[in-house]
Design a protein around this motif. Structure first.
Motif, PDB file in Angstrom:
ATOM      1  N   GLY A  39       0.829  -1.202   0.000  1.00 47.17           N
ATOM      2  CA  GLY A  39       0.000   0.000   0.000  1.00 47.17           C
ATOM      3  C   GLY A  39       0.864   1.253   0.000  1.00 47.17           C
ATOM      4  O   GLY A  39       1.865   1.323   0.714  1.00 47.17           O
ATOM      5  N   GLN A  40       0.483   2.238  -0.790  1.00 44.71           N
ATOM      6  CA  GLN A  40       1.227   3.497  -0.821  1.00 44.71           C
ATOM      7  C   GLN A  40       1.285   4.131   0.564  1.00 44.71           C
ATOM      8  O   GLN A  40       2.304   4.712   0.962  1.00 44.71           O
ATOM      9  CB  GLN A  40       0.588   4.475  -1.815  1.00 44.71           C
ATOM     10  N   ASN A  41       0.205   4.001   1.330  1.00 41.55           N
ATOM     11  CA  ASN A  41       0.189   4.597   2.670  1.00 41.55           C
ATOM     12  C   ASN A  41       1.139   3.897   3.627  1.00 41.55           C
ATOM     13  O   ASN A  41       1.570   4.494   4.618  1.00 41.55           O
ATOM     14  CB  ASN A  41      -1.233   4.609   3.228  1.00 41.55           C
ATOM     15  N   SER A  42       1.485   2.655   3.352  1.00 41.55           N
ATOM     16  CA  SER A  42       2.490   1.960   4.170  1.00 41.55           C
ATOM     17  C   SER A  42       3.863   2.573   3.947  1.00 41.55           C
ATOM     18  O   SER A  42       4.638   2.770   4.885  1.00 41.55           O
ATOM     19  CB  SER A  42       2.506   0.465   3.834  1.00 41.55           C
ATOM     20  N   LEU A  43       4.172   2.895   2.672  1.00 40.91           N
ATOM     21  CA  LEU A  43       5.434   3.575   2.389  1.00 40.91           C
ATOM     22  C   LEU A  43       5.433   4.987   2.969  1.00 40.91           C
ATOM     23  O   LEU A  43       6.447   5.432   3.520  1.00 40.91           O
ATOM     24  CB  LEU A  43       5.698   3.631   0.884  1.00 40.91           C
ATOM     25  N   ASP A  44       4.296   5.678   2.864  1.00 35.17           N
ATOM     26  CA  ASP A  44       4.213   7.033   3.424  1.00 35.17           C
ATOM     27  C   ASP A  44       4.475   7.008   4.924  1.00 35.17           C
ATOM     28  O   ASP A  44       5.159   7.887   5.471  1.00 35.17           O
ATOM     29  CB  ASP A  44       2.847   7.648   3.133  1.00 35.17           C
ATOM     30  N   ASP A  45       3.944   5.997   5.603  1.00 38.16           N
ATOM     31  CA  ASP A  45       4.154   5.846   7.039  1.00 38.16           C
ATOM     32  C   ASP A  45       5.645   5.657   7.343  1.00 38.16           C
ATOM     33  O   ASP A  45       6.184   6.261   8.266  1.00 38.16           O
ATOM     34  CB  ASP A  45       3.343   4.657   7.555  1.00 38.16           C
ATOM     35  N   LEU A  46       6.304   4.821   6.542  1.00 31.95           N
ATOM     36  CA  LEU A  46       7.744   4.606   6.720  1.00 31.95           C
ATOM     37  C   LEU A  46       8.519   5.899   6.467  1.00 31.95           C
ATOM     38  O   LEU A  46       9.419   6.258   7.245  1.00 31.95           O
ATOM     39  CB  LEU A  46       8.221   3.507   5.774  1.00 31.95           C
ATOM     40  N   ASN A  47       8.179   6.596   5.399  1.00 26.37           N
ATOM     41  CA  ASN A  47       8.920   7.817   5.050  1.00 26.37           C
ATOM     42  C   ASN A  47       8.823   8.890   6.127  1.00 26.37           C
ATOM     43  O   ASN A  47       9.745   9.701   6.292  1.00 26.37           O
ATOM     44  CB  ASN A  47       8.441   8.356   3.702  1.00 26.37           C
ATOM     45  N   GLN A  48       7.726   8.899   6.864  1.00 25.49           N
ATOM     46  CA  GLN A  48       7.586   9.869   7.958  1.00 25.49           C
ATOM     47  C   GLN A  48       8.585   9.598   9.089  1.00 25.49           C
ATOM     48  O   GLN A  48       8.871  10.470   9.898  1.00 25.49           O
ATOM     49  CB  GLN A  48       6.159   9.823   8.513  1.00 25.49           C
ATOM     50  N   ARG A  49       9.129   8.376   9.130  1.00 20.48           N
ATOM     51  CA  ARG A  49      10.066   7.985  10.172  1.00 20.48           C
ATOM     52  C   ARG A  49      11.528   8.094   9.720  1.00 20.48           C
ATOM     53  O   ARG A  49      12.433   7.905  10.528  1.00 20.48           O
ATOM     54  CB  ARG A  49       9.788   6.537  10.602  1.00 20.48           C
ATOM     55  N   LEU A  50      11.748   8.349   8.420  1.00 22.38           N
ATOM     56  CA  LEU A  50      13.101   8.413   7.874  1.00 22.38           C
ATOM     57  C   LEU A  50      13.581   9.851   7.760  1.00 22.38           C
ATOM     58  O   LEU A  50      12.792  10.768   7.536  1.00 22.38           O
ATOM     59  CB  LEU A  50      13.139   7.762   6.483  1.00 22.38           C
ATOM     60  N   GLU A  51      14.886  10.039   7.858  1.00 24.21           N
ATOM     61  CA  GLU A  51      15.454  11.377   7.640  1.00 24.21           C
ATOM     62  C   GLU A  51      15.355  11.776   6.183  1.00 24.21           C
ATOM     63  O   GLU A  51      15.132  12.930   5.857  1.00 24.21           O
ATOM     64  CB  GLU A  51      16.914  11.394   8.104  1.00 24.21           C
ATOM     65  N   GLU A  52      15.552  10.795   5.283  1.00 21.79           N
ATOM     66  CA  GLU A  52      15.425  11.046   3.844  1.00 21.79           C
ATOM     67  C   GLU A  52      14.417  10.066   3.264  1.00 21.79           C
ATOM     68  O   GLU A  52      14.541   8.860   3.461  1.00 21.79           O
ATOM     69  CB  GLU A  52      16.776  10.881   3.145  1.00 21.79           C
TER      70      GLU A  52
END
Length: 270
Positions: A158-171
């Motif tokens: 799911g795109q929202n699963s990646l969005d959730d991960l990206n919110q936790r990454l510096e880049e």
């Protein structure tokens, strides 16, 4: 809400571990989308190559054309090789993880081109229809087959699963790190973990198991450079035992065609 779920992206990876291709529609077959991982590179012992050991594979792009594939390095798109769909040579025993099977070589010209580009002796092989590589029987109730993929015919995220991960990454990172076949939009992060059976358009899929991730997701697909992320961050909240999970592996329970924009409907839950 599940009624807002739809297919955002469809990807195939004709040559295992090389660049993927985004499609507007794709044909669903038992062993994966048509053309998906039907070719791969092997070493002189017939063992598959992947970005895990040869990160520069990420820098080879594949174009799907009417008569075959065209492959070229990102750094020089004019240095290319064309691989007709029907071009095969002799039989060759090959290995993907613990699975051994018969493949067909493609041609010496392709072997020489890839060997030059990668700086080591490799061969390009194709999976013939006569080769039936079975999915691990504990995950394949109907004895389904798979291509040269690591183990399962389809991977969905799911795109929202990646969005959730990206919110936790510096880049932020791109979805191509995870090499999905199907990306859907809508819904909550990781809701795909809860599904047992889904329908997309006219095709039914069994959601079999989560995908355990490895160092391959730490390779930037645009540069071929390895880092620590996103594996390091995923391990803090997506670990089960010693496995880091992201995305869901699936089997197709029927055939047909998928299109970007098709609705995704969960039919049953785990």
């Amino acid at each position: 809400m599940t009624n807002s779920l739809s297919i955002q992206d469809i990807y195939v990876y004709p040559i295992k571990s090389l660049g993927g291709i985004r499609l507007a529609k794709a044909t669903v077959e038992e062993r994966g989308f048509k053309y998906d991982r039907r070719w791969m590179l092997v070493d002189q012992k017939g063992v598959f190559l992947s970005q895990r050991t040869t990160a520069s594979l990420a820098l080879l792009r594949v174009r799907l054309e009417s008569e075959g594939l065209t492959v070229f390095p990102v750094s020089n798109s004019t240095d290319q090789i064309h691989i007709p769909f029907d071009q095969v040579g002799e039989e060759l025993a090959v290995q993907v993880w613990d699975d051994e099977m018969l493949a067909k070589t493609v041609c010496k010209q392709a072997d020489d081109w890839f060997s030059r580009i990668l700086g080591k002796e490799v061969r390009l092989v194709k999976m013939p229809e006569s080769t039936v590589r079975k999915v691990d029987p504990k995950y394949a109730p109907n004895g389904e087959a798979v291509s040269f993929a690591d183990g399962m015919p389809y991977l969905m995220i799911g795109q929202n699963s990646l969005d959730d991960l990206n919110q936790r990454l510096e880049e932020e990172i791109e979805m191509n790190r995870f090499r999905p076949n199907i990306v859907f939009s809508g819904g909550e992060p990781f809701m795909e973990d809860t599904w047992d059976e889904i329908q997309i358009g006219d095709v039914t899929f069994q959601v079999v198991k989560p995908c355990a991730r490895c160092v391959m997701i730490t390779i930037a697909q645009e540069t071929g450079v390895k880092g620590k992320e996103p594996l390091k961050t995923l391990a803090t909240y997506r670990a089960t035992g010693k496995k880091v999970l992201f995305g869901q592996n699936m089997l197709a329970l029927s055939s047909g065609e998928l299109k970007v924009g098709d609705k995704l409907v969960p039919m049953s839950y785990k």
